[in-house]
Structures are given as structure tokens and as C-alpha cells.
Design a protein around this motif. Structure first.
Motif, mmCIF file in Angstrom:
data_model
loop_
_atom_site.group_PDB
_atom_site.id
_atom_site.type_symbol
_atom_site.label_atom_id
_atom_site.label_comp_id
_atom_site.label_asym_id
_atom_site.label_seq_id
_atom_site.Cartn_x
_atom_site.Cartn_y
_atom_site.Cartn_z
ATOM 1 N N PHE A 143 1.006 3.999 -3.152
ATOM 2 C CA PHE A 143 0.757 5.423 -2.940
ATOM 3 C C PHE A 143 1.976 6.254 -3.354
ATOM 4 O O PHE A 143 1.833 7.289 -4.014
ATOM 5 C CB PHE A 143 0.395 5.694 -1.469
ATOM 6 N N PRO A 155 -3.457 11.171 13.239
ATOM 7 C CA PRO A 155 -4.291 12.249 12.676
ATOM 8 C C PRO A 155 -3.949 13.588 13.324
ATOM 9 O O PRO A 155 -3.607 13.647 14.507
ATOM 10 C CB PRO A 155 -5.718 11.828 13.038
ATOM 11 N N ARG A 164 -3.495 20.080 8.712
ATOM 12 C CA ARG A 164 -4.858 19.786 8.252
ATOM 13 C C ARG A 164 -5.608 21.111 8.178
ATOM 14 O O ARG A 164 -5.539 21.924 9.097
ATOM 15 C CB ARG A 164 -5.553 18.833 9.218
ATOM 16 N N GLU A 202 0.836 -1.200 0.000
ATOM 17 C CA GLU A 202 0.000 0.000 0.000
ATOM 18 C C GLU A 202 0.877 1.259 0.000
ATOM 19 O O GLU A 202 0.595 2.218 -0.719
ATOM 20 C CB GLU A 202 -0.915 -0.040 1.222
ATOM 21 N N SER A 250 -8.631 18.639 4.569
ATOM 22 C CA SER A 250 -7.551 17.957 3.853
ATOM 23 C C SER A 250 -6.264 18.025 4.665
ATOM 24 O O SER A 250 -5.970 19.050 5.275
ATOM 25 C CB SER A 250 -7.309 18.610 2.493
ATOM 26 N N LYS A 253 0.693 9.920 5.105
ATOM 27 C CA LYS A 253 -0.543 9.158 4.898
ATOM 28 C C LYS A 253 -0.614 7.904 5.767
ATOM 29 O O LYS A 253 -1.663 7.598 6.322
ATOM 30 C CB LYS A 253 -0.692 8.781 3.433
ATOM 31 N N CYS A 276 -2.392 18.255 4.329
ATOM 32 C CA CYS A 276 -1.492 18.761 3.293
ATOM 33 C C CYS A 276 -0.062 18.779 3.822
ATOM 34 O O CYS A 276 0.158 18.911 5.024
ATOM 35 C CB CYS A 276 -1.867 20.191 2.918
ATOM 36 N N VAL A 328 -2.450 15.290 0.781
ATOM 37 C CA VAL A 328 -2.082 13.890 0.976
ATOM 38 C C VAL A 328 -3.317 13.052 1.261
ATOM 39 O O VAL A 328 -3.418 11.907 0.840
ATOM 40 C CB VAL A 328 -1.058 13.761 2.125
ATOM 41 N N GLU A 329 -4.255 13.642 1.983
ATOM 42 C CA GLU A 329 -5.487 12.940 2.325
ATOM 43 C C GLU A 329 -6.622 13.944 2.316
ATOM 44 O O GLU A 329 -6.506 15.024 2.894
ATOM 45 C CB GLU A 329 -5.341 12.284 3.696
ATOM 46 N N HIS A 330 -7.719 13.577 1.653
ATOM 47 C CA HIS A 330 -8.842 14.489 1.478
ATOM 48 C C HIS A 330 -10.109 13.842 2.012
ATOM 49 O O HIS A 330 -10.372 12.673 1.745
ATOM 50 C CB HIS A 330 -9.005 14.813 -0.022
ATOM 51 N N SER A 331 -10.883 14.600 2.788
ATOM 52 C CA SER A 331 -12.207 14.158 3.209
ATOM 53 C C SER A 331 -13.191 15.246 2.797
ATOM 54 O O SER A 331 -12.793 16.281 2.256
ATOM 55 C CB SER A 331 -12.244 13.919 4.718
ATOM 56 N N THR A 336 3.941 9.769 1.604
ATOM 57 C CA THR A 336 3.622 8.398 2.016
ATOM 58 C C THR A 336 3.747 8.258 3.529
ATOM 59 O O THR A 336 2.897 7.636 4.180
ATOM 60 C CB THR A 336 4.544 7.393 1.295
#
Length: 176
Positions: free
Chosen positions: A55, A90, A157, A51, A133, A85, A135, A126-129, A82
Motif C-alpha cells: 500500500f 474506524p 471520514r 500488505e 471515504s 489504513k 481521507c 485512503v479508504e473508499h466505500s 498506510t
């Protein structure tokens, strides 16, 4: 592109208080991420997973389309993304540092601009909801305010209403 191998592994280095990625006998990447920021999984399973590799390659290939970074820079950005992520705990949103985006052009790229009271700079999502996000800072240093700054690749974030699309000419050279 530096190809991921099953020998790559994450190292929680107490001496440096940083997450390292051991790439081979001669090469290690020292990330800006402190040990307290790491998930427990980092300590339990240090190997670079499939994984992680997928990525890393996805980010590398995506960023290569912009023709802005050389191969070494692309590797460094992709490996740090990476790490964020898959290895970082969090982070809470810190949107108050950034001006809301009031334009009408939505951001459709993962390379975006954030604007603080002090400066504007490029970041990689890097990660979006749906709400926020995570970043990483792509600049050498990004000044959040008069007292605080983010070093290159540090994660933050932000609420998505702070995400500005890149309208700068240099970024319009992306190929199809």
C-alpha cells in the motif's frame, strides 16, 4: 523512494502518545495518531507487513505522478496513509463540516478537495466505500470551523457527496 524493509516496525510510544514507525537506527516517523486511535493489532503485531509495504508503494507511485511533492514529502504522505489504513480504528463520518458537492464532474482521483465553511483544501482518500471515504489532510492545517482544525495527515471520514474533484490548474500537470 525509501524502500520498506522487514525491520520496519510500528511503535506505540506512550511517552509521546503517538504511533511511530521505526525505519532504522537513525530514523523514526512520528505520526499524528494518538494511542487511543490505534487498533489492537498495532500492539500485537508491530512489524510493517507485506500488505503495508504494498500500500505504501502504491500511494507513493500514485502521488509521484502529480509532480507536486518531493521524495521526502511523498514518503511522509504515503507512510501516514498506510498508518491510517492499517493501524487506526474506524472513524465516524463528520460530513457536517463540509459543503456538499453539487457539480456534475465526478471525482476520479484519490487526491480530492473538501470545502468547509472556512476554507477549501486538498485531501487524500485512503479508504473508499460506496457511502463514505476516509481521507487525510494534505495541508499544514485545515480549518473545519471557527473552533476546530485538522493538522497535517489527520484522518477524517466524509460522505462521498462531499468529495469535490480537483479542478485547480496546478493539479492538471499529472502525467499519463
Amino acid at each position: 523512494m525509501l524502500q520498506a524493509t522487514k525491520q520496519w516496525q510500528w511503535i506505540a510510544c506512550a511517552k509521546r502518545n503517538r504511533l511511530l514507525l521505526d525505519l532504522n537506527d537513525d530514523m523514526q516517523l512520528c505520526t499524528p495518531y494518538k494511542l487511543r486511535q490505534l487498533t489492537d493489532a498495532t500492539f500485537k503485531n508491530p512489524y510493517f507487513s507485506l500488505e503495508d509495504a504494498a500500500f505504501y508503494e502504491q500511494v507513493y507511485q500514485y502521488l509521484a505522478q502529480f509532480n507536486l511533492w518531493n521524495a521526502a514529502q511523498l514518503c511522509q504522505i504515503a507512510l501516514n496513509a498506510t498508518a491510517v489504513k492499517f493501524q487506526l480504528k474506524p472513524v465516524l463520518p463528520k460530513s457536517w463540516f463540509f459543503a456538499p458537492y453539487t457539480g456534475s464532474t465526478p471525482s476520479t482521483e484519490a487526491v480530492i478537495m473538501l470545502t468547509s465553511k472556512v476554507q477549501s483544501g486538498e485531501f487524500l482518500i485512503v479508504e473508499h466505500s460506496s457511502d463514505a471515504s476516509v481521507c487525510i489532510n494534505l495541508s499544514d492545517t485545515f480549518q473545519l470551523d471557527e473552533n476546530l482544525s485538522l493538522q497535517q495527515f489527520e484522518a477524517i471520514r466524509v460522505l462521498n457527496n462531499r468529495v469535490h474533484p480537483l479542478l485547480n490548474q496546478q493539479f492538471n500537470c499529472k502525467t499519463a
